[in-house]
Structure formats: structure tokens, C-alpha cells
Design a protein around this motif. Structure first.
Motif, short mmCIF file in Angstrom:
data_model
loop_
_atom_site.label_atom_id
_atom_site.label_comp_id
_atom_site.label_asym_id
_atom_site.label_seq_id
_atom_site.Cartn_x
_atom_site.Cartn_y
_atom_site.Cartn_z
N ILE A 1 1.10 30.34 8.17
CA ILE A 1 1.28 29.08 8.90
C ILE A 1 2.43 28.30 8.28
O ILE A 1 2.46 28.05 7.07
CB ILE A 1 -0.01 28.25 8.85
N MET A 2 3.39 27.92 9.13
CA MET A 2 4.56 27.17 8.66
C MET A 2 4.63 25.86 9.41
O MET A 2 4.69 25.85 10.66
CB MET A 2 5.82 27.99 8.92
N PRO A 3 4.61 24.72 8.74
CA PRO A 3 4.70 23.44 9.45
C PRO A 3 6.11 23.20 9.99
O PRO A 3 7.10 23.49 9.32
CB PRO A 3 4.34 22.42 8.37
N ILE A 4 6.17 22.67 11.21
CA ILE A 4 7.44 22.26 11.79
C ILE A 4 7.67 20.79 11.46
O ILE A 4 8.70 20.40 10.93
CB ILE A 4 7.45 22.48 13.31
N GLU A 5 6.69 19.96 11.79
CA GLU A 5 6.77 18.54 11.47
C GLU A 5 5.40 17.90 11.64
O GLU A 5 4.49 18.49 12.23
CB GLU A 5 7.79 17.82 12.36
N GLY A 6 5.27 16.69 11.12
CA GLY A 6 4.04 15.92 11.27
C GLY A 6 4.34 14.55 11.83
O GLY A 6 5.32 13.91 11.44
N ASN A 7 3.53 14.10 12.76
CA ASN A 7 3.69 12.78 13.36
C ASN A 7 2.56 11.88 12.89
O ASN A 7 1.39 12.12 13.24
CB ASN A 7 3.71 12.89 14.88
N PRO A 8 2.85 10.87 12.10
CA PRO A 8 1.82 10.09 11.41
C PRO A 8 1.13 9.05 12.28
O PRO A 8 1.75 8.44 13.16
CB PRO A 8 2.60 9.42 10.27
N SER B 1 0.83 -1.20 0.00
CA SER B 1 0.00 0.00 0.00
C SER B 1 0.87 1.26 0.00
O SER B 1 2.10 1.19 0.08
CB SER B 1 -0.90 0.02 1.24
N GLU B 2 0.22 2.42 -0.05
CA GLU B 2 0.94 3.69 0.00
C GLU B 2 1.24 4.12 1.44
O GLU B 2 1.97 5.09 1.65
CB GLU B 2 0.10 4.80 -0.66
N LEU B 3 0.70 3.40 2.41
CA LEU B 3 0.80 3.86 3.80
C LEU B 3 2.24 4.00 4.30
O LEU B 3 2.58 5.04 4.88
CB LEU B 3 0.01 2.94 4.72
N PRO B 4 3.13 3.00 4.09
CA PRO B 4 4.50 3.18 4.58
C PRO B 4 5.18 4.41 3.99
O PRO B 4 5.92 5.11 4.69
CB PRO B 4 5.20 1.89 4.15
N GLU B 5 4.92 4.69 2.73
CA GLU B 5 5.51 5.86 2.08
C GLU B 5 5.00 7.16 2.71
O GLU B 5 5.77 8.10 2.95
CB GLU B 5 5.18 5.85 0.59
N LYS B 6 3.70 7.21 3.01
CA LYS B 6 3.12 8.40 3.64
C LYS B 6 3.69 8.59 5.05
O LYS B 6 3.98 9.71 5.47
CB LYS B 6 1.60 8.29 3.71
N VAL B 7 3.82 7.49 5.79
CA VAL B 7 4.37 7.55 7.14
C VAL B 7 5.81 8.06 7.10
O VAL B 7 6.19 8.96 7.86
CB VAL B 7 4.31 6.16 7.81
N GLU B 8 6.62 7.51 6.20
CA GLU B 8 8.01 7.92 6.09
C GLU B 8 8.13 9.38 5.68
O GLU B 8 9.03 10.10 6.15
CB GLU B 8 8.71 7.03 5.06
N LEU B 9 7.23 9.85 4.86
CA LEU B 9 7.24 11.24 4.42
C LEU B 9 7.15 12.20 5.60
O LEU B 9 7.82 13.24 5.64
CB LEU B 9 6.09 11.49 3.45
N PHE B 10 6.32 11.85 6.58
CA PHE B 10 6.16 12.73 7.74
C PHE B 10 7.23 12.47 8.80
O PHE B 10 7.70 13.40 9.45
CB PHE B 10 4.77 12.55 8.35
N LYS B 11 7.61 11.23 9.00
CA LYS B 11 8.55 10.91 10.07
C LYS B 11 9.96 11.40 9.74
O LYS B 11 10.70 11.82 10.62
CB LYS B 11 8.56 9.41 10.34
N ASN B 12 10.32 11.35 8.48
CA ASN B 12 11.64 11.80 8.06
C ASN B 12 11.58 13.31 7.77
O ASN B 12 10.94 13.75 6.82
CB ASN B 12 12.08 11.04 6.80
N LYS B 13 12.23 14.10 8.60
CA LYS B 13 12.08 15.55 8.52
C LYS B 13 12.61 16.11 7.21
O LYS B 13 12.08 17.11 6.69
CB LYS B 13 12.78 16.20 9.72
N LEU B 14 13.66 15.52 6.65
CA LEU B 14 14.18 16.01 5.38
C LEU B 14 13.16 15.77 4.26
O LEU B 14 12.89 16.67 3.45
CB LEU B 14 15.50 15.32 5.05
N LYS B 15 12.59 14.57 4.21
CA LYS B 15 11.59 14.28 3.18
C LYS B 15 10.37 15.18 3.33
O LYS B 15 9.78 15.63 2.34
CB LYS B 15 11.19 12.81 3.24
N PHE B 16 9.99 15.45 4.58
CA PHE B 16 8.85 16.33 4.83
C PHE B 16 9.14 17.74 4.32
O PHE B 16 8.31 18.35 3.64
CB PHE B 16 8.54 16.35 6.32
N ARG B 17 10.33 18.26 4.64
CA ARG B 17 10.71 19.59 4.16
C ARG B 17 10.73 19.65 2.63
O ARG B 17 10.28 20.62 2.02
CB ARG B 17 12.08 19.97 4.70
N MET B 18 11.24 18.60 2.01
CA MET B 18 11.29 18.57 0.54
C MET B 18 9.88 18.56 -0.05
O MET B 18 9.61 19.21 -1.06
CB MET B 18 12.09 17.36 0.08
#
Length: 389
Positions: free
Chosen positions: A263-270, A77-94
Motif C-alpha cells: 500500500i502506497m499513500p498518494i495523499e491525505g485530506n485532513p 495546538s498541534e492541529l494546524p501542524e497536522k493539517v499542514e502535514l497532509f495538505k502540503n504534498k511535499l511535507k507529506f512525502r517527507m
């Protein structure tokens, strides 16, 4: 489906699972943490199959320790990719750079930090683990002198905190440096429903003792916090959801709002709300509904009615992080009774092992507007007066 994992499960979450018979992934940790009878456990095989068919549309985790299981077992599924996107701060910033193209950030290896000169970075800046939790290892730097001190502290902290949580939760193998996000800080508990529409279940205002403070000492919510921010946070969540493509997805977001309202996001916790079952429980205390039920039953709070009848009091989480300067192993006892005696109304006290988790515990409190200073005093306290060596 719920995935229950270490380090903690609250009484409210246990009771929610019992009374609603929500499916719970059967793991050794879940069996250890939950009641022996009455829990609707399902096997890994059944959980995977039901998620694949859509019978289980939403997963909520009590702890990010469960991220590894999701990555291993739901890779179809797409779920692991979505989780990693938020948990990894570099990927989230990108990912969000499309919304904030001028924002400075970079990833660095720990062994390269020593070589980075203060002059080549934006001033001030934040450095933090690329995969992190509870503000552990987070530092603000505003001068060449503080940069040299932080370099030393990062080396010392890495040795202490790396073994506290799994690397999916806290990993000091990589750090991210980013420019300071100015403004007031808030957290948002929300979920994206089956159609991708965001539903807000709670907010907290994160207060700091000063500009250099990066700790998690005090979070507070009230009808004022909700009413002032609801509309603009909903707009932001829609933007984020459209950018990333989120459905059936709980999330705990940290954002800052500058003086212009940007509004500026700092991070997301999935797939969870505040760690250690905190923010969801604060919502229950403050506003009277159960966020765990709402996210699983796809329910939306009637915020207009809730806020109309609210007391106007503040409801807060006080995280008793050890900022005393005293090594945890040298502490014999913490005087919880003395500390809670400083507060007008304590709703709940949770004690923790400071040696293992680097905090003494969590206090949930209700405060009238004319007694808010009792919270500010604890915000600025180093907690030494409550420590017995």
C-alpha cells in the motif's frame, strides 16, 4: 464541532446538524449555507476556548476552505501542524519517506518547470500542484513529447483554476514531481479516535479510463471493495497514525495497492471526507449509516454485520468533469436528463456551475453487477453528446 464553508453543503449534512445539535462555528458562510433556525451555532471565541479545554475534541470541516481559520485560531495546538502535514504534498512525502525510503519526489517552482529535462526524471512520472484539490492540475508524463505538452498545459491551467479555490485548498505556486505509483487506487474515509485507534467509515475504488487518465470521473464502493481491503487498510492506518501521531482526526486518504499488496499513500485530506460532501454521502447510500454522526460520536460501524446483509450492488459517484475539449463559457446547457437516463438507478443528482467549478455536477448511482458496463461507458465518455452549445 463542524466548520461549514463554501462551496457546498448537502441536505444530509444539514439534517445531521439539526437533529444532533452538533456545535457549528458561526461564520458568515455557515449562516448563509445553513437553515436560519435550529442550528447550534457557537462563536469563534467559544469554539477556541472549548477546543483548548478539550470540550470540543474533534473538528470536521465541510470544505478545506476552513484550513485558514484553523491555522489562525488554533495555533496553540498541534492541529494546524497536522493539517499542514497532509495538505502540503511535499511535507507529506517527507513524513512518510521513513516507510518508503526509495520513493522519488521533488518540489519545483512553476518558472523552473520549463528548464527541467525529461531525461533527469523517473519514467513515467506525475506532476501536480503541491497544494491541490479534485485532481486539478494533475498530469501524468510518459514521453519527451508529452512532457513538452504538459509544460504548456500547466501554464494555461494555472491561469484558469487558481481563482477557483483559496490557496489553502489549491495553490499552483509550487509543484511536486513524483514517480508513478502503480496499482489499483482507493480512497479511505476514516478517523482516529481519542486513543489514536483508526476507525474506517468507508472506502471507494477509483477507476480510470486508461493509464494516462488522472481524472476523478468514477468512484465506486460495494461489499466486495470493503471485504477485500478492510484488514490491510486498517494495518496501514495504524502505521500512519503511529508515524504522525493522530488522535481525534478525520481523514480522507488516497492510496494505491500494487500487485504484491503493498500500500502506497498518494495523499491525505485532513478533517474531512470526499470534497463536496461526496464520499460520506455515498457511504450512507451504500451501507445505511451516517458517517458524520459516527465521527462526532466516536462510533465504530459493525462492518461484519453490515457486509453480511449487503445487496452486493455497486454504489458510485460519477463526477462530470468537463473533458469535452469545449470551453465552459461556450456551453449553453448540459443535458442531465439524457445522461441520467443511461443509468439504471440514480440516487441523487447534483448540478454545478461548470464555468466556476470546472465540473457539470455529481451523480450518485446504484448498479447491479450485470449492469456495471453503464458506469464504464460514462468513465470513457467525453460528455460531448450531453453538451448543447
Amino acid at each position: 464541532m463542524f466548520i461549514i464553508d463554501l462551496p457546498y453543503v448537502s441536505d444530509l449534512l444539514r439534517q445531521t446538524l439539526l437533529s444532533n445539535q452538533f456545535p457549528v462555528l458561526k461564520t458568515p458562510d455557515a449562516v448563509m449555507l445553513l437553515p436560519k433556525e435550529g442550528i447550534h451555532f457557537i462563536s469563534e471565541k467559544e469554539a477556541i476556548e472549548k477546543y483548548k479545554t478539550g470540550e470540543i475534541p474533534t473538528i470536521y470541516t465541510s470544505s478545506e476552505n476552513s484550513i485558514g481559520w484553523i491555522a489562525k485560531n488554533l495555533s496553540f495546538s498541534e492541529l494546524p501542524e497536522k493539517v499542514e502535514l497532509f495538505k502540503n504534498k511535499l511535507k507529506f512525502r517527507m513524513q512518510v519517506s521513513a516507510l518508503y525510503p526509495d520513493f522519488y519526489f521533488r518540489e519545483v517552482d512553476p518558472d523552473k518547470i520549463e528548464d527541467i529535462e525529461y531525461g533527469e526524471l523517473p519514467k513515467p512520472f506525475i506532476i501536480k500542484p503541491n497544494v491541490g484539490f479534485f485532481s486539478l492540475g494533475v498530469h501524468q508524463v510518459s514521453s519527451p513529447e508529452s512532457w513538452e505538452k504538459v509544460k504548456i498545459k500547466i501554464r494555461e491551467e494555472a491561469e484558469v483554476i487558481q481563482d477557483t479555490y483559496p490557496k489553502e485548498v489549491l495553490d499552483t505556486a509550487k509543484f511536486i514531481i513524483e514517480e508513478i505509483i502503480e496499482g489499483e487506487e482507493y480512497t479511505i474515509d476514516a478517523f482516529y479516535d481519542k486513543n489514536g485507534e483508526p476507525v474506517i467509515l468507508g472506502m471507494m475504488h477509483h477507476l480510470f479510463s486508461g493509464e494516462a487518465d488522472t481524472s476523478d470521473r468514477l468512484y465506486t464502493t460495494s461489499s466486495k471493495v470493503l471485504s477485500e481491503n478492510m484488514d490491510r487498510f486498517m494495518d496501514f492506518l495504524r502505521q500512519l497514525g503511529n508515524l504522525v501521531g493522530l488522535k481525534n482526526f478525520p481523514i480522507h486518504l488516497e492510496v494505491r495497492v500494487d500487485h504484491s499488496g503493498r500500500i502506497m499513500p498518494i495523499e491525505g485530506n485532513p478533517l474531512r471526507y470526499g470534497g463536496w460532501c461526496t464520499s460520506a454521502e455515498l457511504t450512507r447510500y451504500a451501507f445505511g449509516f451516517n458517517p458524520y454522526e459516527y465521527v462526532m460520536l466516536d462510533k465504530k460501524p459493525d462492518w461484519n454485520t453490515i457486509l453480511e446483509h449487503h445487496s452486493g450492488n455497486s454504489f458510485s459517484i460519477i463526477i462530470l468533469n468537463n473533458n469535452s475539449g469545449i470551453a465552459a463559457r461556450k456551453i449553453t446547457r448540459f443535458d442531465y436528463e439524457k445522461l441520467t437516463g443511461r443509468l439504471g438507478k440514480v440516487l441523487e443528482l447534483r448540478k454545478t456551475d461548470v464555468v466556476k467549478f470546472h465540473v457539470f455536477g455529481f451523480v450518485f448511482a446504484e448498479t447491479t453487477p450485470d449492469h456495471f458496463d453503464e458506469l464504464r461507458q460514462l468513465l470513457h465518455a467525453d460528455l460531448r453528446e450531453f453538451i448543447i452549445q
